[in-house]
Design a protein around this motif. Structure first.
Motif, mmCIF file in Angstrom:
data_model
loop_
_atom_site.group_PDB
_atom_site.id
_atom_site.type_symbol
_atom_site.label_atom_id
_atom_site.label_comp_id
_atom_site.label_asym_id
_atom_site.label_seq_id
_atom_site.Cartn_x
_atom_site.Cartn_y
_atom_site.Cartn_z
ATOM 1 N N UNK A 1 0.437 -0.201 -15.573
ATOM 2 C CA UNK A 1 0.231 0.860 -16.334
ATOM 3 C C UNK A 1 -1.218 0.975 -16.857
ATOM 4 N N UNK A 2 -2.168 0.449 -16.357
ATOM 5 C CA UNK A 2 -3.471 0.636 -16.713
ATOM 6 C C UNK A 2 -4.209 1.651 -16.115
ATOM 7 N N UNK A 3 -4.051 2.239 -15.001
ATOM 8 C CA UNK A 3 -4.558 3.094 -14.262
ATOM 9 C C UNK A 3 -3.665 4.128 -13.759
ATOM 10 N N UNK A 4 -3.883 5.306 -13.985
ATOM 11 C CA UNK A 4 -2.781 6.328 -13.922
ATOM 12 C C UNK A 4 -3.019 6.752 -12.271
ATOM 13 N N UNK A 5 -1.964 7.200 -11.719
ATOM 14 C CA UNK A 5 -1.919 7.661 -10.214
ATOM 15 C C UNK A 5 -2.554 8.945 -10.158
#
Lengths: 200, 247
Positions: free
Chosen positions: B49-53
């Motif tokens: 959940x660090x980088x959003x898709x």
């Protein structure tokens, strides 16, 4: 959050170092302002311009180091409400710096005293907080430092027209428009920082 | 499914890093293999959940992350060790792990025991009161693993966890992985195929942002032939699958 957890968080943000540095800056500002204002060869309270420009800048530079943890991505995968934490952090730090520095200029607040110190604190902390979002906390001090030093070196007219806007750190607090860019920088920097946090 | 990823797409600027990747993981230890630049770390960052898709669907621990409430609920049950991580040099090892236990909102009464247990599992209990900056690189890595497992996560994401560990520590770590995989979904991204062969029940191979293989280590080993490059059966399987995917 317990006292133990709060203590760990404050240490993780380098707050003890920030506090110690802030005390030094405050003492230096108080002594230097008093000394400058009482020299017979200067023009009284107006001689405190260097203190009014540089003390908030130094405090904001110290604040930059507290705006991020050692690993932002590692911290952000935890369920903490980080926006609230960041809002409390930048808000409390700004108020603390403003109060301490304002206290050093209370004996003559209107002429390069408390009011101008508060204005410059708001502007400088805003610049640093905004820069932390754009270039990271480690280098966040750089834009504010470059800006204030450049303005100081340019020696603009005091209480002038456009100078009120772009040279706000050197204007007397009575120059009404000088508050606008400082407040804008403060609001923009705080909003950016609370929303996104320091760049990891 | 603990992790269900469908048509996952992540772009950095114009570069597509993950290109319609599908992945399904349940309890157990899963290896994530792939060459440099395949998208392994990006996938780990999305799952953490660090980088959003940019596109596709991600369900973690049975829920799609549609808002702050779901996100925080997932993060409470998540453990994550990035490829490299920053730490607080003046913290002791115990303080470092304890701080993350607080950040993961563990109940205060459980934290001291959980911290000691995590440190014991990574073999750092005897160094608990040493400052982080005095540890070797391998020990710092183990402290990173301890912070990831302190909350007994249901989803544990470890990006290159064995980098910097000596052979003895790697053996101990594989044993820990097997122990953790009994109750949790553990995804281990690594370049070391022998770690996968020994410690993982299933292995996924990513290349060019897509999943090109999913199966057991034995199935991966069986995919290789005598003509494929590699010093072990699983290495030959790895190179054979990559060659076939790029053909």
């Amino acid at each position: 959050m317990t006292a133990r957890a709060l203590r760990l968080h404050l240490r993780a943000r380098g707050v003890p170092r920030f506090g110690a540095g802030l005390i030094l800056v405050t003492v230096f500002a108080g002594v230097a302002a008093q000394w400058l204002a009482t020299r017979p060869f200067f023009d009284g309270p107006g001689a405190r311009v260097p203190v009014v420009a540089l003390a908030p800048l130094l405090a904001a530079l110290l604040l930059a180091g507290t705006l991020a943890g050692a690993d932002e991505s590692l911290e952000r995968v935890t369920p903490v409400r980080w926006r609230l934490v960041r809002a409390a952090h930048v808000g409390a730090a700004t108020v603390l710096v403003a109060l301490l520095l304002a206290a050093t200029g209370l004996h003559d607040p209107a002429v390069y005293g408390s009011y101008a110190l508060v204005r410059n604190t708001l502007g400088c902390t805003g610049l640093v907080a905004g820069a932390a979002v754009l270039i990271g906390a480690r280098l966040a001090w750089l834009p504010a430092f470059a800006y204030v030093v450049t303005v100081y070196g340019a020696s603009p007219a005091r209480d002038g027209g456009w100078e009120n806007l772009w040279a706000w750190p050197l204007q007397p607090s009575t120059a009404g428009w000088s508050w606008a860019p400082a407040l804008a920088a403060c609001a923009a920097g705080a909003v950016l920082y609370v929303r996104w946090g320091a760049r990891g | 499914m603990t992790v269900a990823v469908e048509e996952l797409t992540v772009r950095y600027g114009r570069r597509v890093v993950l290109n319609g990747l599908d992945l399904a993981l349940d309890t157990g230890v899963h290896g994530l293999l792939g060459p440099n630049g395949a998208g392994k770390t990006t996938l780990m960052r999305v799952l953490a959940t660090v980088a959003p898709p940019n596109g596709g669907g991600v369900r973690l621990l049975g829920s799609a992350i549609t808002g702050e409430k779901e996100l925080r609920a997932v993060r409470r049950q998540l453990g994550y060790l990035p490829q490299t991580f920053g730490f607080y040099p003046r913290f002791t090892v115990r303080e470092f792990v304890e701080y993350f236990a607080w950040l993961k909102e563990m109940p205060a009464a459980r934290i001291p025991v959980a911290v000691d247990r995590a440190l014991e599992r990574v073999g750092l209990l005897d160094r608990a009161d040493d400052r982080m900056k005095t540890l070797s690189g391998g020990m710092q890595r183990r402290a990173g693993i301890a912070q990831a497992i302190v909350n007994d996560p249901r989803l544990l994401l470890l990006d290159e966890p064995t980098a910097g560990l000596d052979p003895e520590q790697r053996v101990a770590f594989r044993s820990l992985l097997r122990e953790l995989g009994v109750d949790a979904c553990v995804l281990v991204s690594t370049h070391l195929v022998e770690d996968v062969a020994v410690a993982c029940e299933r292995v996924s191979l990513v290349d060019g942002g897509r999943l090109v293989f999913s199966g057991t280590p034995a199935q991966l080993a069986a995919a290789g032939g005598d003509g494929d490059a590699g010093d072990s059966a699983i290495e030959r399987g790895y190179t054979a699958v990559l060659r076939a995917a790029r053909a």
